[in-house]
Write a protein that holds these residues in place. Structure first.
Motif: not given
Length: 278
Positions: A201, A257, A262-263, A266
């Motif tokens: 992230q 986090q 979010s992934q 990211s």
């Protein structure tokens, strides 16, 4: 026959070489005889004994096997690791050893991609910069670069550890090396994010005060569920095992986090950053 006198006090490498010579001569072996038993050339053996060439892990283990010092307090492998870690901050070798056994790894970094995720080329740029500043020697730079590969290899195990990484946006914006180096580094971050046991992230600049951590953080959960953290200053590093200190840091990490991208967002930001590199 020319025989160079050794000065063990001149450096750790010289002490290593002098002890190697002493054990060899104590057995009545020539350099060539020991070299043959270890699988090396006599010229290589001479270079290590005189400190002109630094021992490798393979060389140290071979010396232990042939000279009977395996798994002892005087093992050459043990001395090699002490020499190698001499360029690292106090506490960091202990952390790396625990990292290689951890069940869960959590990292937050600012300014640079953390060592665990660095490509060799990116690590080389950072190490060379330290050499240019006179902070470390060229030999110490080689050790740091090799450690990057060693740490990644140690994590490619079964079962794989869960690795969660939050990068401050500065990690992908700050250019390290040329465009090709950054392009490859950003590409590796994308590859890292695709692994089933990883979470990546970004903490964007606009988070402002919602970024709960102001300093880099490394938190490990071991297989027995015990916790430890690692933090460092410019002079030394410290491994902390007291839950009273580690748990609040873990809480702040979880809050970070929750606020970070979010992934998928990211990775999209990393892809966008790559558009400006070849």
């Amino acid at each position: 026959m020319n025989r160079k006198e050794l000065v063990p006090e001149s450096s750790p490498e010289a002490a290593y070489g002098a002890r190697l010579r002493s054990l060899r001569e104590g057995r009545g072996w020539t350099q060539e005889e020991l070299a043959n038993r270890m699988g090396y050339t006599s010229s290589h053996m001479s270079s290590v004994e005189t400190g002109r060439k630094i021992s490798t892990l393979r060389f140290a283990r071979s010396a232990d096997r042939v000279l009977g010092t395996e798994n002892t307090a005087d093992a050459f492998e043990r001395e090699w690791r002490e020499i190698r870690h001499g360029s690292l901050l106090e506490g960091f070798p202990e952390y790396v050893e625990c990292e290689g056994r951890a069940a869960e790894i959590r990292v937050f970094e600012i300014g640079v991609v953390p060592g665990l995720l660095q490509t060799p080329e990116y690590a080389t740029e950072l190490a060379q910069s330290a050499v240019n500043r006179g902070a470390i020697s060229p030999e110490q730079a080689e050790e740091r670069i090799a450690l990057v590969t060693e740490r990644r290899t140690a994590l490619e195990r079964t079962p794989a550890p869960l690795i969660s990484v939050v990068l401050d946006e500065s990690c992908i914006r700050r250019p390290i090396g040329g465009p090709a180096v950054m392009n490859a580094q950003l590409a590796y971050l994308e590859e890292f994010a695709r692994q089933p046991h990883t979470v990546l992230q970004l903490a964007p600049f606009e988070m402002g005060v919602r970024r709960t951590l102001s300093l880099p953080a490394h938190i490990l959960t071991m297989s027995d569920r015990s916790l430890l953290s690692y933090a460092e200053s410019s002079l030394r590093g410290n491994v902390e095992r007291d839950n009273g200190s580690v748990v609040p840091l873990l809480t702040a990490y979880h809050q970070l986090q929750a606020e970070a991208l979010s992934q998928s967002a990211s990775v999209a930001a990393i892809k966008q950053q790559r558009k400006g590199t070849p």
